[in-house]
Motif scaffolding. Sequence first.
Motif, PDB file in Angstrom:
ATOM      1  N   CYS A   1       0.837  -1.211   0.000  1.00  0.00           N
ATOM      2  CA  CYS A   1       0.000   0.000   0.000  1.00  0.00           C
ATOM      3  C   CYS A   1       0.870   1.258   0.000  1.00  0.00           C
ATOM      4  O   CYS A   1       0.599   2.209  -0.738  1.00  0.00           O
TER       5      CYS A   1
ATOM      6  N   THR B   1       2.146   1.788  -3.515  1.00  0.00           N
ATOM      7  CA  THR B   1       1.122   2.291  -4.438  1.00  0.00           C
ATOM      8  C   THR B   1       0.922   3.797  -4.244  1.00  0.00           C
ATOM      9  O   THR B   1       0.795   4.545  -5.219  1.00  0.00           O
TER      10      THR B   1
ATOM     11  N   SER C   1       1.694   7.012  -6.724  1.00  0.00           N
ATOM     12  CA  SER C   1       0.707   8.057  -7.025  1.00  0.00           C
ATOM     13  C   SER C   1       1.265   9.448  -6.749  1.00  0.00           C
ATOM     14  O   SER C   1       0.947  10.393  -7.469  1.00  0.00           O
TER      15      SER C   1
ATOM     16  N   ARG D   1      -6.045  11.266  -0.580  1.00  0.00           N
ATOM     17  CA  ARG D   1      -5.893   9.814  -0.383  1.00  0.00           C
ATOM     18  C   ARG D   1      -6.341   9.372   1.006  1.00  0.00           C
ATOM     19  O   ARG D   1      -6.821   8.261   1.195  1.00  0.00           O
TER      20      ARG D   1
ATOM     21  N   SER E   1      -9.396   4.550  -0.305  1.00  0.00           N
ATOM     22  CA  SER E   1      -9.381   3.137   0.092  1.00  0.00           C
ATOM     23  C   SER E   1      -8.743   2.887   1.455  1.00  0.00           C
ATOM     24  O   SER E   1      -7.576   3.224   1.660  1.00  0.00           O
TER      25      SER E   1
ATOM     26  N   LYS F   1      -4.885  -1.022   0.150  1.00  0.00           N
ATOM     27  CA  LYS F   1      -5.148  -1.180  -1.286  1.00  0.00           C
ATOM     28  C   LYS F   1      -6.476  -1.912  -1.445  1.00  0.00           C
ATOM     29  O   LYS F   1      -6.865  -2.672  -0.558  1.00  0.00           O
TER      30      LYS F   1
ATOM     31  N   GLU G   1     -11.874   0.047  -4.463  1.00  0.00           N
ATOM     32  CA  GLU G   1     -11.070   1.181  -4.944  1.00  0.00           C
ATOM     33  C   GLU G   1     -11.751   2.511  -4.618  1.00  0.00           C
ATOM     34  O   GLU G   1     -12.911   2.728  -4.960  1.00  0.00           O
TER      35      GLU G   1
END
Length: 501
Positions: free
Chosen positions: A237, A240, A244, A315, A319, A365, A390
Motif C-alpha cells: 500500500c 502504491t 501516485s 488519499r 481506500s 489497497k 477502490e
Amino acid sequence: MIWLLFLSLLDPRYHTAGEVAYELDSIARDHSNITRLDTIGYSSFDSVPLFALKISDNPLENEDEPEILYIGCHHAEEILGIEICMYMISELTSKYTTDPTINDWVNNREIWFVPLMNPDGHSVVMAPPETTWRDTTWRDNKRDNNNNGFFELAYDGVDLNRNYDFYWTEGGSTDPSSEFYKGPYSFSENETRAIRDLALANNFTFCITYHSARYGLTEVVYFPWDWEGGYSPDFPCIRTIADSISKRIIKDSGIGYYTALPGQGLDGRARNWLYGVCGIFTYCIEVGTTTIPPGWMVDDICQRNLPGAYYLLERVSESGISGCIYDSLTGEPLSAEIIIHSYYDPNLPPRRSDSKYGRFLRMLKPGTYDIEIRKTGYVSVHFNDMQIIEGQMNEFDILMARTGGELPAVIPQKKIKVRPNPSSNYVLIEMDDGMELTSLSVYDVTGRLVKNFQNPDRTMFWQGLDEQNREVAEGIYWLLGKNDDNQTVQKIVLIRSSVNR
Ligand SMILES: [Zn+2]
C-alpha cells in the motif's frame, strides 16, 4: 567589491529563518480562524524556536479529523523543502475562502507543517559571505561535539536524519567530524525530539519530509522500506501511494515524473522511525536536480511539487478502513490495536486507535483483508474477508466487550440502515433523513457488481437477487451508496435459510 559580495549571497528568493518566523507569525495572525502557530522546541545550539503551523478549522482543538505532516530542512543545505512548505501554507490559507477543494481540506483535515526543522544548520548555509563559519553545503545542526563552547565547521554538528531511535545503531557515522555523525545517542538532539513529540502527541496518517539531495539520486520519492530482503509490513500500500505521489510531480526538465523507490537501509532516519514506530506512512522526497537551484526556479519547483503533496490530503479519505472503537458498556472511546493480518509485523509497536476518539484510520489497497481488533481485557473482534473497494473508505464503528461480558457488536453504518442483518430472504434498506443517493449497488466480496438500483428511494428492498433476478449465494455483500460528495458502504450478511425456501 560590493557587487561581488552581493553575488555570493544566496538568492533572496530563499527564506532566512527570520523571514520564515515573520511570515508564519503574520499568516497565523491574518488567518487565526484556521491556523495555530506552535513552538515545538528550541534548537540545540542557538536555542531558537522550532515552529510548527497547524492549518485546520477550529485550530485550537484536536478534532476527530485525519492528520498530515509536512517537514522541511532536516539537512541544512536542502532548503527547497522550506520553500515548498511555505508555498503550501500560503496557498492553503489564502485560498481557503475561495477554493472549494482547499476549503474542504482545511475543514476536514488537520494539516501540520514544520517548514524549518534545522534553523541552526540553516543559519550556517544562509550566513553572510564574510562569516568564517558560513558553508552553503552544511548538512548538520550545530551540536558542539568537542564541547569547547563555540561552533566549528570541522568538528561540530549532528546529521539529524540519522538521529532517530529506529535502528539508530545501524546507520550514520560515529565520527563527530563526519557530516553523517549520528549523535552520541538516539534522539540526542532537540530538533529530532521535537518531531518525535509532535508525532507521538498526534495521530498522523501521512508525512512528507522534503530533502534535496547533494548525494545520490534526485527527483525521487523514497518510502519505507526494503531492507536486507525484508519489506515494511504495509509495503504494497505504501508503494502504491508513493507511485501516485511521484507520478504527480513533473521533473525539472519538464519531461517525465519523479520516481518512487523503496528506501534501502534502516538507520536512524526520520521516515523509518515515523513509520516503524508510529505507523505513519512517511515519504522522503528528494526535490529538484540541484540542492540549491537559482532563485528564479523556486516557484516553479514548488508548483510542480504541490500535486504530490496535495494528493495525500485526498488519499486519506480513499481506500481503507476507518471508525471508532468504544467500550460496549460505558461507551468510552478505546485505544485498541488494529491488526491487518497481511500487513502485520509483531516486532513493531502496535498500531492503535487514538485514546481521545477511539479513532482508527488505516490506508489499504483494494482487496480482501482479515482484520482483528485487540485489547487486553476485551474480547477481540474479527472481520474476515473484508472487501476494500477502490476509492472507498470502509467506515464502521466497533463496540468491544470486556472479557466475561456480552458479545462484541458492530454499530451499523450511520447513513444507510440495513435490516434484518444477517438476513435470510429480503433486506430492507433505509437511508437516514436528508440522505439523497444518485446510485446504490450491491457488490460481492470479490468486488463484482451484483445488483444496481436505479434511482434509489429512501426505502428499498433487496431480495437477494442479481441483475438477472437469480438468487445470489449465501455470504457477505457490500452495499455501496453514492451521491455527488459522499459515498457510504454497508455490509450485508445473506443467509440462505432452508425454512424460507
Ligand atoms: Zn537530505
